[in-house]
Design a protein around this motif. Sequence first.
Motif, mmCIF file in Angstrom:
data_model
loop_
_atom_site.group_PDB
_atom_site.id
_atom_site.type_symbol
_atom_site.label_atom_id
_atom_site.label_comp_id
_atom_site.label_asym_id
_atom_site.label_seq_id
_atom_site.Cartn_x
_atom_site.Cartn_y
_atom_site.Cartn_z
ATOM 1 N N MET A 230 33.126 26.670 39.537
ATOM 2 C CA MET A 230 33.938 27.703 38.875
ATOM 3 C C MET A 230 34.915 28.341 39.866
ATOM 4 N N ALA A 231 34.744 28.052 41.162
ATOM 5 C CA ALA A 231 35.465 28.818 42.168
ATOM 6 C C ALA A 231 36.895 28.389 42.486
ATOM 7 N N PRO A 233 40.716 28.179 42.609
ATOM 8 C CA PRO A 233 41.624 29.142 42.000
ATOM 9 C C PRO A 233 42.303 28.584 40.761
ATOM 10 N N GLY A 238 43.450 35.230 36.186
ATOM 11 C CA GLY A 238 44.269 35.694 37.302
ATOM 12 C C GLY A 238 43.523 35.849 38.608
ATOM 13 N N LEU A 240 42.167 38.271 40.322
ATOM 14 C CA LEU A 240 40.911 39.015 40.460
ATOM 15 C C LEU A 240 39.727 38.131 40.074
ATOM 16 N N ALA A 241 39.904 37.350 39.016
ATOM 17 C CA ALA A 241 38.828 36.439 38.599
ATOM 18 C C ALA A 241 38.597 35.378 39.662
ATOM 19 N N ALA A 243 39.048 35.780 42.830
ATOM 20 C CA ALA A 243 38.349 36.436 43.940
ATOM 21 C C ALA A 243 36.874 36.635 43.601
ATOM 22 N N LEU A 244 36.580 36.966 42.366
ATOM 23 C CA LEU A 244 35.178 37.127 41.955
ATOM 24 C C LEU A 244 34.426 35.809 42.074
ATOM 25 N N ALA A 245 35.061 34.729 41.602
ATOM 26 C CA ALA A 245 34.401 33.423 41.648
ATOM 27 C C ALA A 245 34.166 32.998 43.093
ATOM 28 N N THR A 247 33.848 34.967 45.687
ATOM 29 C CA THR A 247 32.833 35.829 46.302
ATOM 30 C C THR A 247 31.428 35.425 45.848
ATOM 31 N N THR A 248 31.281 35.114 44.567
ATOM 32 C CA THR A 248 29.976 34.652 44.087
ATOM 33 C C THR A 248 29.561 33.396 44.845
ATOM 34 N N THR B 287 44.420 40.826 32.473
ATOM 35 C CA THR B 287 43.807 40.252 33.679
ATOM 36 C C THR B 287 43.712 41.304 34.788
ATOM 37 N N ILE B 340 34.279 43.639 44.334
ATOM 38 C CA ILE B 340 34.201 42.198 44.623
ATOM 39 C C ILE B 340 33.602 42.023 46.016
ATOM 40 N N ALA B 345 27.493 40.623 44.538
ATOM 41 C CA ALA B 345 27.202 39.284 44.007
ATOM 42 C C ALA B 345 25.693 39.014 44.051
ATOM 43 N N GLN B 392 37.749 25.283 33.755
ATOM 44 C CA GLN B 392 36.821 24.916 34.836
ATOM 45 C C GLN B 392 35.453 25.560 34.636
ATOM 46 N N THR B 393 35.420 26.763 34.093
ATOM 47 C CA THR B 393 34.113 27.378 33.838
ATOM 48 C C THR B 393 33.390 26.630 32.724
ATOM 49 N N ALA B 396 32.118 23.470 34.099
ATOM 50 C CA ALA B 396 30.980 23.704 35.000
ATOM 51 C C ALA B 396 29.704 23.942 34.192
ATOM 52 N N PRO B 424 33.033 34.169 36.500
ATOM 53 C CA PRO B 424 34.084 35.166 36.758
ATOM 54 C C PRO B 424 34.554 35.850 35.473
ATOM 55 N N MET B 428 34.924 40.100 34.705
ATOM 56 C CA MET B 428 36.224 40.751 34.483
ATOM 57 C C MET B 428 36.134 41.757 33.348
#
Lengths: 511, 429
Positions: A230-231, A233, A238, A240-241, A243-245, A247-248, B287, B340, B345, B392-393, B396, B424, B428
């Motif tokens: 999922m990570a 880019p 956008g 922020l999402a 960056a969240l992915a 970071t996870t 977003t 973040i 996490a 992609q999510t 996955a 992600p 959000m």
Amino acid sequence: MNQLHDAMINDAFRNQPTDGGFGAFSRRRFLQLAAAGAGAGGLALTLGEFGALAATPLQPGEGVLVVLLLNGANDGLNTVAPIDDGADRSARGVLALNQSEAHRVGNGMALHPNLGALKSRFDRGDVAIVQGVGYQNPSLSHFDSMALWHEGHADARVGVRSDTGWLGRYLDHRGAERDLLDAVVFSSAIPLHLTGREGKAINLRSEDKMEFGVRADADWLRMYDALESMAPPGSPYGPLADALARTTNDSIDLAGRLAPAYEGTTLTGDAVVRDLTQAARLINANVGIRVIGVEAQGYDTHDGQTWRHGRLMSQLDQGIEAFFNELRPQYSPQVSLMTVSEFGRRPEINGAEGTDHGTASVAFVIGQRVKGGLYGEQPSLNNLDSRGNMIPTVDFRSLYATVLGGWLGADDTEVLGANYEQFNLFGASPDAGTVVRGAPNPFAQHGYLIATSAGGVHNFGKHANFGSPWVNDIVAVRRHPTEDGYWAVGSDGECLPSVPPDSLERLALST
Amino acid sequence: MDRIEAIHLVKRTGFGIDWALVDQVEGLSRSAAVSLVTDFSANPDPVAPPGTFDEGGIRWRQINVLQIWWLERMRSTPRPYQEKLVLFWHSHFATSGYTVAFAHQIWTDNQVFRAHSLGSFRDMAQTSALSPAMLLYLDNFRNKASRLNENYGRELLELHLLGPGEHHSELDVIETSRAWTGYNTDSDRRAFVFNAGYHDQGQKTIFGITRNWSGPEVIDEAVYNTHRVVSARYIASKLWSFLAYPNPSAAVVDSIVQPYLDNNLSLAALTRAILLHDEFYSERARTGLVRSPIEWAVSCSRSLGMPASESRPEWATAAMGQNVFYAPDPSGWKQNEVWITSTAAWAKADFARFLIWRAISNGNVTDTADMSVPDAVEFVRLAFGLDVLSNQTRRALEDYVHAERATGIWAQTVNLMTLAMLAPEMQMG
């Protein structure tokens, strides 16, 4: 020397990294191999060793800095008091320290009675006390003043927020590959001083299960892989999402790398004691950390100060002891701890037996390589500003320049945006060895490269006193496999990572 | 209002997506839709949990009961926008359970925010100034003419009314603090009292005006006169940042400030202007926000039908940096990038695992084992209120289920739902 580093570099030259720097393996595959005891290239690696490989382990002679932030504005006058000054006793009233219990450190100054262990450390010559630290035209707002201290740049202005802080810029300029574990901080948010343009500190808690990312059951490994996919880019949500992915995903890698540092006995004591103990364990685990932030809370003592500040001083004393006691002796020469706070407090007691916001305060720099003693000038209590506050005698950026240049071997002028006077408070560099070679750094505007008998090669800022003539030629330069820039190898086999691209021209080198 | 706008409106005015509310809102005019989510008449009146007023109780335990009460109300109330606004004001007029004397003072503060969140900002600020939680948190309870304490005066101007910057001077801070002398609590720190004897009756110069100011007059002067526009822009910009995205342009702020100023500092007018704004439905807004830990944990609890008394989100959100009723400092909680972090996490992963297992033991979880792989992923998407899944999510998640089914591992639903909570898209706002 330094075989691990060489092995990394050789490996990097040979193989183009694929997904996420894991070489030919996905995380799941790697973990499976590790769990089966059969590592890459026939080596059996534990997860901890893998972590050390992923980072650049602490090199001989490299300095580690722990920054302990006393949040809320520490009362410098009651931390290190002008104990015999009548002006102090009259301004402070019932807050004045007990003259017979305070620990005298010379020059009419005395440590708070609850800093007994720090006094012993001072007597051993390991504690520098920097007096009168602040800045001109001070803001008395916690937020504005903390922002200035965190930014730590010559151009910092009250009320104008910056994107980067001084330690963040130090890490940006370090000239090595950035790693997630370059800097860590024990706080829920990442403070500005540990934020750079290219990266920032990761945050930790002193107690964590470290389960997600460490457990290696087959279905968990598949979950890690799912989160990894999922990570990349490009989320429709956008940046922020993204960056969240990221970071996870990073948190899974980091848990594996950090787990060995979380295996010690249960931490005890107040929050600052637990955090500082865990900070030492992180250094002991040698996972590549260069800078550690720790935050002590509760210093905004507007009321009931004698009890509240007394308790804070006791916690500070215990925390510093816990840190140095936990630290393995082999790392002691490479670690220094400094305290900072956004400002001090007003000399005159307020209506609630507390103190309001002030200006100048005191900072400690502590470590085996520190030349203990009093530095700077204690501001006069007979010459206060219009608000009844002390006039600082030392710009806080001088303190930063001192640790950047004298301890971390950084180009302090570059990081701070101006040349600040430094205190000569480090008796020796972090390197246990002696300097055997040195020369002006060909890759930077300022500074020297030195080699030591302990096998370290460091950039020592602009400190000629660390250097002696450098004799090695650069024998090989190779393009960095993943980033802009180059790796250069000296004739004795030393490697300088991440040489900036424009230096090639200056050196007339070719790849 | 089309479905995309309806989803966005429901998401931003609640904690997770309530699909039934989305269905109600879709097809309405924007104005009618905003009125619907802002109609709090169906929300039950807040009732203090037992023990809140027991002054002999153990304070942190009592506050913990309040935390659970409020997080549950966020999860279960029919129009959660009310709680969302209270959360905003709890952060704006921040206080901490570490310094208030009694749990009931936190309860009272919470009701103040609920009562005024669609009222006048002036009334909110005046009421907050005299609330015991605030008097204790910023030390005004012992601010006296003979011994000035500047803590409240400074934060009132900088944080509550005007915002950071050069809008006021150091002299304004001192003189405002003098104006607030004598606004204390009784000796038990239980309730507000005005101690005339401790009030500084002298002349004070505030915002360039010299007279014998009282404390409340400073607030009125700032919000109604000398700093009317500065204050309005600060509050409007902060509310926009909370509901839409941070750092709105001057043009956006101008357009939402006007109805606020025209309606006597009405927060109803201001928040309505935000939710009606074209820019609120823009790509940038959709977003533009990361869920705060409270928003994320309550959304997960709502998706799995887990009451706060069982899911205990307060422990998890504290680990992520947002401990409700314990603001980190007088400026409250920040947003977006601050959430973040690696610590957050790890804490999210721990909470997601804890929550899903509790939900399973409660029989709240539908097994996806008999669904086709795309159906299983689609089921989970809807269950967790994920309006859009990136390719992609989705891939996955589908690949995960495929791989797991090949090995016959029974935990696939548990793990699939864990992944949905950590995706992600779920993190959000």
